[in-house]
Write an enzyme that holds these catalytic residues in place. Structure first.
Site, PDB file in Angstrom:
ATOM      1  N   ASP A 254     -45.923  83.102 130.521  1.00 31.84           N
ATOM      2  CA  ASP A 254     -44.890  82.240 131.091  1.00 31.84           C
ATOM      3  C   ASP A 254     -43.680  83.105 131.436  1.00 31.84           C
ATOM      4  OD1 ASP A 254     -43.229  79.751 131.530  1.00 31.84           O
ATOM      5  OD2 ASP A 254     -45.027  78.864 130.646  1.00 31.84           O
ATOM      6  N   ASP A 263     -36.854  78.011 115.009  1.00 32.69           N
ATOM      7  CA  ASP A 263     -38.044  77.187 114.815  1.00 32.69           C
ATOM      8  C   ASP A 263     -39.321  77.829 115.378  1.00 32.69           C
ATOM      9  OD1 ASP A 263     -38.663  74.939 113.446  1.00 32.69           O
ATOM     10  OD2 ASP A 263     -38.102  73.507 114.998  1.00 32.69           O
ATOM     11  N   HIS A 286     -38.638  77.943 130.669  1.00 27.17           N
ATOM     12  CA  HIS A 286     -39.894  77.198 130.619  1.00 27.17           C
ATOM     13  C   HIS A 286     -40.813  77.661 129.489  1.00 27.17           C
ATOM     14  CE1 HIS A 286     -44.001  76.039 132.096  1.00 27.17           C
ATOM     15  NE2 HIS A 286     -43.357  74.929 132.410  1.00 27.17           N
ATOM     16  N   ALA A 394     -56.407  77.045 138.179  1.00 31.20           N
ATOM     17  CA  ALA A 394     -57.239  76.259 137.259  1.00 31.20           C
ATOM     18  C   ALA A 394     -58.458  75.669 137.961  1.00 31.20           C
ATOM     19  CB  ALA A 394     -56.408  75.144 136.620  1.00 31.20           C
ATOM     20  N   SER A 448     -47.427  71.137 132.141  1.00 28.78           N
ATOM     21  CA  SER A 448     -47.057  72.343 131.388  1.00 28.78           C
ATOM     22  C   SER A 448     -47.029  72.081 129.900  1.00 28.78           C
ATOM     23  CB  SER A 448     -45.662  72.830 131.808  1.00 28.78           C
ATOM     24  OG  SER A 448     -45.706  73.548 132.998  1.00 28.78           O
TER      25      SER A 448
END
Length: 633
Positions: A254, A263, A286, A394, A448
């Site tokens: 990405d 986190d 993103h 894809a 996404s």
């Protein structure tokens, strides 16, 4: 294996020198994947130009229509992931840019190192080619052929791919006997190489959609409003310990992951595929959002919980076309090397929440995906946000890839979610809470954020049993889904893991059921065609002898004489085998199929076994990864 076929091509005629090269509109046929011909038309208004960096300013003054955000300085070819050849030494820094041909001023031809047109695909998308193309050798003996052709056609061998040394990169100049597309076509047409493809400049984008209503809880993990319309996360986390979770690495290909978020647990190895260097870069927010869905830390009293809390996130950065930094976007080679790096550096799962703005498959991406599968990786892609057919790459990816669409909290397909024959499963993709680059949290939507749910569940499966094969994990994901959304699911002969629907695939992924299947018996492939009851007394099951042999055995039980055939549904190979079974004795009958191959590399197949008796048939399917004895990763 890559099928080879001869094809016809009309070359673009060109002469040097002249102020502006005029390209004639015509059709060019190129081979993209597995012998598929893709027609392109020349875009007369746009071209790719390469000049010496020292002369770029003077060139920019003479060419008023250089497209902003598309200039790239090349001091070396490290961004291609090249291990340079001993002979290659870059003499001068080069700068590339995209040029509007309309109303441009003349450029001195002496300043131009290389020039090539842009093209349009059948769906109207722009496709540019750089001066670079790649060739995959079939063996070491091909290197001499490559060197001979390079010398004859005025090409420069830049070096081999540092992840897959069977791939070599070459560059063209205006002295070469063709541009990168023409030379790649020539190499492929010769039949001497496994594949050849130019490096493309294609519009790339994250598969994120605009935010809608703001929600303060993660319905994707536990849906209070619509019980059962979630990934069954809570039951999975409460029922299983995931003893190997800290050993699982999930790569996020990405635009980078913020490395100081409380986190997120990032792996200590990362890569910048955009520049070809280490560590990864940060070209937007993103990737951080995608990473949070996968692996945000759970039960730490803050923020959100990721699907696979405890995994290590491997950031691998690429740069989208719509980046806000004003820099050139990553090329197809950068994206492919991102996948190869992940496969070579310990990733078990590779998440790709991005797509290309073209309907044509990209052979270099598919080659990288196949390479990753051979390394034991699951590659996950989002289906795209056009609300139409699944986006590339894809849509054209190898069959072991998992393609994921998005649903809303009510269990229906999100209006933006890509669908069609390439779609495998769906996951929550609207109003998803996740991490962001400020160190805080945000609510997002898009396929996404559906794909990382599946990446997380794959990680949970391997965290329970890390020895499972790629195909076993993929089958578990597809066979344990929930049928949702009021959709009609039906039989598809190419879909061997149950009933399927073009809008939601096999259905909504189910973390609890998927992990439960790990400790149980291997899932039995569903029956396809006429039901067993109509063929009784008869039965059919399949049993693999292992993944280290070419011989695969199947057990078929039936009464009386029956013919069993094995057919390969792989798009590039057709293989049919049949045998007459002996009378049923109560012990069953095992027959062995020997899959001959002209390669010593792993081969992936979709297989259907069909028993025919008295005019009726029953069948069952499996995915096979045929790996030669002695093959070493």
């Amino acid at each position: 294996m890559v099928a080879r076929m001869t094809f016809c091509q009309r070359n673009i005629k060109k002469t040097f020198p002249r102020p502006v090269r005029l390209w004639v509109r015509l059709i060019i046929i190129i081979i993209w994947c597995d012998g598929v011909k893709i027609p392109l038309t020349v875009n007369e208004n746009k071209s790719y130009v390469l000049v010496e960096t020292a002369k770029f300013e003077s060139v920019r003054k003479s060419a008023v229509n250089i497209r902003g955000g598309n200039t790239r300085t090349i001091d070396n070819y490290a961004a291609l992931g090249i291990r340079s050849s001993k002979e290659f030494r870059m003499q001068k820094s080069l700068t590339s840019f995209t040029l509007d041909n309309a109303q441009q001023k003349s450029i001195n031809p002496q300043d131009v190192v290389y020039e090539a047109p842009y093209f349009k695909t059948s769906d109207g998308a722009d496709l540019g080619i750089t001066n670079v193309f790649s060739v995959q050798l079939t063996g070491e003996q091909d290197l001499a052929k490559l060197q001979k052709i390079a010398e004859e056609y005025n090409l420069e061998i830049l070096g081999e791919n540092k992840f897959d040394p069977s791939i070599y990169y070459l560059s063209c100049t205006k002295e070469s006997k063709g541009n990168a597309l023409e030379m790649a076509n020539f190499m492929y047409e010769s039949g001497a190489f496994e594949y050849a493809t130019p490096e493309f400049i294609v519009e790339s984008m994250s598969d994120a959609a605009p935010n809608d209503t703001y929600f303060s809880y993660q319905w994707n993990l536990k849906n209070v409003s619509y019980p059962g319309i979630d990934i069954n996360y809570v039951n999975a986390r409460n029922a299983f310990a995931f003893p190997y979770i800290n050993d699982i690495i999930v790569a996020v290909v990405d635009n980078g992951v913020y490395n100081n978020h409380d986190d997120l647990h990032l792996y200590n190895v990362s890569y910048n595929a955009h520049t070809g260097g280490i560590p990864s870069g940060l070209y937007g927010d993103h990737g951080t959002k995608v990473a949070g869905v996968i692996g945000a830390t759970a039960n730490n009293g803050k923020g959100i919980a990721g699907v696979a809390s405890g995994v290590k996130i491997m950031p691998i950065s690429i740069c989208y076309t719509d980046n806000e930094l004003g820099i050139a976007a990553s090329t197809t080679t950068n994206f492919a090397n991102a996948i190869r790096f992940a496969a070579n550096n310990g990733a078990r799962v590779i998440n790709n929440s991005w797509s290309f703005d073209t309907s044509s498959p990209i052979s270099e991406i598919n080659n990288a995906i196949t390479y990753a599968h051979g390394k034991g990786c699951i590659v996950v892609f989002s289906s795209g946000n056009k609300g139409s057919a699944v986006s590339q790459p894809a849509a054209g990816a190898p069959s072991a890839t998992l393609v994921v669409g998005a649903i809303d909290r009510n269990g229906y397909k999100s209006d933006f979610s890509g669908y069609g024959s390439s779609l495998d499963v769906v996951a929550p993709g609207r109003e998803i809470w996740t991490t962001d680059v400020t160190g805080g949290y945000t609510c997002v939507s898009g396929t996404s954020f559906a794909a990382p749910h599946v990446s997380g569940i794959v990680a949970l499966i391997w965290a329970t049993d890390p020895d499972l094969s790629v195909w076993r994990v993929r089958n578990i994901i597809e066979q344990t889904t929930r049928k949702i959304g009021g959709n009609t699911y039906g039989v598809d002969p190419l879909r061997l893991n149950g009933l399927w629907n073009q809008f939601v695939g096999y259905g909504l992924v189910n973390a609890y059921a998927a992990v439960s299947a790990v400790s149980g018996p291997a899932p039995t492939a569903p029956n396809i065609g006429t039901s067993l009851s109509e063929v009784e007394p008869g039965d059919l099951s399949m049993m693999g002898l292992g993944y280290d042999k070419w011989n695969i055995a199947y057990l078929a039980r039936g009464e009386g004489q029956a013919t069993c055939s094995i057919e390969n549904y792989d798009s590039s190979v057709t293989y049919v085998w049949s045998s007459t079974l002996p009378p049923y004795t109560g012990e069953g009958f095992t027959f062995t199929v020997d899959f001959a191959s002209d390669t010593d590399e792993p081969v992936l197949h979709d297989i259907e076994c069909r028993v025919l008796k008295n005019g009726l048939s029953t069948s069952s399917g499996v995915h096979l990864a045929l790996i030669p004895q002695g093959y070493s990763y």
